[in-house]
Design an enzyme around this catalytic site. Structure first.
Site, short mmCIF file in Angstrom:
data_model
loop_
_atom_site.label_atom_id
_atom_site.label_comp_id
_atom_site.label_asym_id
_atom_site.label_seq_id
_atom_site.Cartn_x
_atom_site.Cartn_y
_atom_site.Cartn_z
NE ARG A 119 -4.10 -1.98 2.15
CZ ARG A 119 -4.06 -3.11 2.86
NH1 ARG A 119 -3.16 -3.23 3.73
NH2 ARG A 119 -5.20 -4.04 2.60
CE LYS A 141 -1.40 13.58 -14.02
NZ LYS A 141 -1.88 14.04 -15.33
CD GLU A 183 6.67 16.46 -21.89
OE1 GLU A 183 5.83 17.36 -21.75
OE2 GLU A 183 6.04 15.24 -22.21
CE LYS A 225 4.72 17.18 -13.76
NZ LYS A 225 4.92 16.12 -14.30
CD GLU A 235 -4.81 15.83 -14.14
OE1 GLU A 235 -5.77 15.35 -14.63
OE2 GLU A 235 -3.72 15.68 -14.80
NE ARG A 242 -0.11 16.76 -12.11
CZ ARG A 242 0.49 15.88 -11.22
NH1 ARG A 242 0.31 16.06 -9.80
NH2 ARG A 242 1.24 15.12 -11.58
CG ASN A 246 -2.45 15.74 -19.31
OD1 ASN A 246 -1.50 14.87 -19.39
ND2 ASN A 246 -3.08 15.92 -18.41
CG HIS A 249 0.71 14.82 -22.97
ND1 HIS A 249 1.12 16.12 -23.31
CD2 HIS A 249 1.60 14.37 -22.37
CE1 HIS A 249 2.34 16.13 -22.59
NE2 HIS A 249 2.68 14.79 -22.06
CG HIS A 253 -1.20 9.98 -24.17
ND1 HIS A 253 -1.87 10.42 -22.93
CD2 HIS A 253 0.17 10.09 -24.07
CE1 HIS A 253 -0.84 10.43 -22.09
NE2 HIS A 253 0.25 10.56 -22.60
CG HIS A 266 5.72 10.80 -23.68
ND1 HIS A 266 4.50 10.59 -23.85
CD2 HIS A 266 6.02 11.89 -23.03
CE1 HIS A 266 3.83 11.43 -23.17
NE2 HIS A 266 4.57 12.42 -22.71
#
Length: 374
Positions: A119, A141, A183, A225, A235, A242, A246, A249, A253, A266
Site C-alpha cells: 500500500r 503521476k 516537454e 511544474k 487534478e 494540472r 497535458n 498529450h 497518446h 513520448h
C-alpha cells in the site's frame, strides 16, 4: 558540489528537487535514505553509464539492483508484476525505499510499484533523460500502459526526493534529447511566454548542453511544474491547472497507442500533438497565425516530428482519443491554446474544426524527422 534546489510544496508530502552536476556519485544526494533498506530499478542502457556510481554511493549489493531491458514496452502490467515479485523476494518492509534510476519509463514503473507495494513505500527519482528531468520525475503521476491506451493503470504517488544530475545528458542519444525538448517547449506554450521566447533565442546553446543554459532550462520547467502540482496535485480542480500539463498529450497518446508503444518516443508524439492542438486553436480563432507558426517552427528547429504516423486516419485518432483520461461524461476535453503562454482545458470546441485538423495532419504524409541529428 553546487546545485540548485526547488521544493514541491505539498504539506507533509513536500519534497526537494536538486539540480546540478556530479550529483549521482555524491552521497549527500541520498541523505534521506541513510539507514534504510533500499532497492534500485534501472534499465540496461542507463546501467551501462550510471549504475556503478549510484550503487557505490548507496552501498548496495548486486541483489539490490534490478536491471531491465530498455524501452517503452517495459512499462507494462506484466513487467510491474515481475518487479513486485523481486521486491517481495527481497523481503523489504514498508520502511524501505525504491530508487528509480532512468528515464520516464523507469520512473513511472518504479513509482507505480512503490505505490502499490504494501500500500505504498517511499521512492526517489534519479532522472537521466531530459524529458524525465523536466517533467515525468516531478508530480507523482505513476502508471503502466495497456494495449487500449497509455497510462490507463496508475496511481498518484509522490517521490520523497528528485535528484537531477545534468551530466547524464551527455550520454543521452540525440533522439532522446530532442524528445525531452518537446516537454520543455510545452511549458513555454502553456504557461510562460517569456520562457518560450528565451527558448527561441537560446535553443542551440541548450541543445549543445552548455551547463548554465541546460541547468536554467531544467530549473525553469521544474519551477512551473512544482507550482502547478502544488495548486492541483491530483487534478481535482475542474478545469484546473494540472490538466493543462497535458497540452498535446491527447493527440500524442493516440499516436503512441496506434504505433504500439516504442516506435515513437513520448516526446516525439507530444510534439506532433502540440502542433495539432495549436492548429485546432488557430481554427477556433483563439491564437493568431503567427503564434501557430512560432510553435511549429520551434518544434521543427529541434528536429521533432510535426506530422502523424503513416496510415493513421482521423477515425483512428477519434477512437483512441475517446479513451483519454480527460474524457468526462463521455465528452472529449482537450488542452488548447488561447495564446503562447496561456492554455485552457475545454470541451467547447467545434467538432468540424477538430476533424479538419485531423484530416490535415493525416493527409500530410508520415513524419520523417527521426533521422535528423542535432
Amino acid at each position: 558540489m553546487s546545485s540548485r534546489i526547488l521544493n514541491v510544496e505539498l504539506g507533509s508530502r513536500s519534497y526537494p528537487i536538486r539540480i546540478g552536476s556530479r550529483l549521482l556519485p555524491d552521497p549527500v544526494s541520498y541523505q534521506l535514505l541513510r539507514g534504510r533498506r533500499t532497492l534500485l530499478l534501472t534499465d540496461e542502457n542507463v546501467a551501462r553509464h550510471h549504475l556503478e556510481p549510484v550503487v557505490a554511493a548507496l552501498k548496495l549489493t548486486s541483489e539490490q539492483a534490478l536491471v531491465l531491458k530498455a524501452g517503452e514496452s517495459q512499462k507494462s502490467w506484466e513487467r510491474a508484476g515481475e518487479v513486485l515479485d523481486w521486491m517481495l523476494s527481497a523481503r523489504i518492509g514498508r520502511d524501505a525505499a525504491l530508487v528509480a534510476l532512468g528515464g520516464g519509463v523507469i520512473g513511472d514503473l518504479a513509482g507505480f510499484c512503490a505505490a502499490v507495494y504494501q500500500r505504498g513505500i517511499d521512492f526517489v527519482q534519479l532522472p537521466t533523460t531530459l524529458l524525465a528531468q523536466v517533467d515525468s520525475s516531478v508530480g507523482g503521476k505513476t502508471a503502466v500502459n495497456h494495449e487500449r491506451g497509455k497510462n490507463l493503470i496508475g496511481a498518484f504517488h509522490q517521490p520523497i526526493a528528485v535528484v537531477v544530475d545534468t551530466d547524464t545528458l551527455t550520454t543521452l542519444p540525440p533522439r532522446e534529447l530532442r524528445a525531452g525538448l518537446a516537454e520543455v517547449i510545452k511549458y513555454g506554450l502553456l504557461a510562460d511566454p517569456i520562457l518560450f521566447t528565451w527558448l527561441e533565442k537560446n535553443l542551440e546553446r541548450i541543445i549543445g548542453l552548455e551547463p548554465q543554459f541546460i541547468a536554467e532550462t531544467i530549473e525553469r520547467c521544474c519551477a512551473i511544474k512544482a507550482r502547478i502540482v502544488g495548486l492541483d496535485e491530483r487534478e481535482n480542480i475542474a478545469g484546473g491547472p494540472r490538466a493543462l500539463l497535458n497540452l498535446g498529450h491527447t493527440f500524442g497518446h493516440a499516436i503512441e497507442t496506434y504505433t504500439g508503444y516504442g516506435e515513437w518516443l513520448h516526446g516525439e508524439a507530444v510534439a506532433t500533438g502540440m502542433c495539432m492542438a495549436a492548429d485546432l486553436s488557430h481554427r477556433l480563432g483563439w491564437i493568431k497565425s503567427v503564434e501557430l507558426e512560432r510553435a511549429t517552427r520551434l518544434l521543427g528547429r529541434v528536429g521533432l516530428p510535426t506530422s502523424v504516423p503513416a496510415g493513421m486516419t482521423p477515425k483512428d485518432f477519434r477512437d483512441l482519443m475517446g479513451l483519454d483520461k480527460k474524457v468526462k461524461a463521455g465528452k472529449l476535453r482537450l488542452v488548447l491554446l488561447r495564446s503562447i503562454g496561456e492554455a485552457v482545458l475545454t470541451s467547447e470546441f467545434d467538432e468540424g474544426a477538430l476533424m479538419a485538423t485531423l484530416e490535415k495532419y493525416c493527409s500530410a504524409g508520415p513524419a520523417h524527422a527521426f533521422a535528423v541529428s542535432i
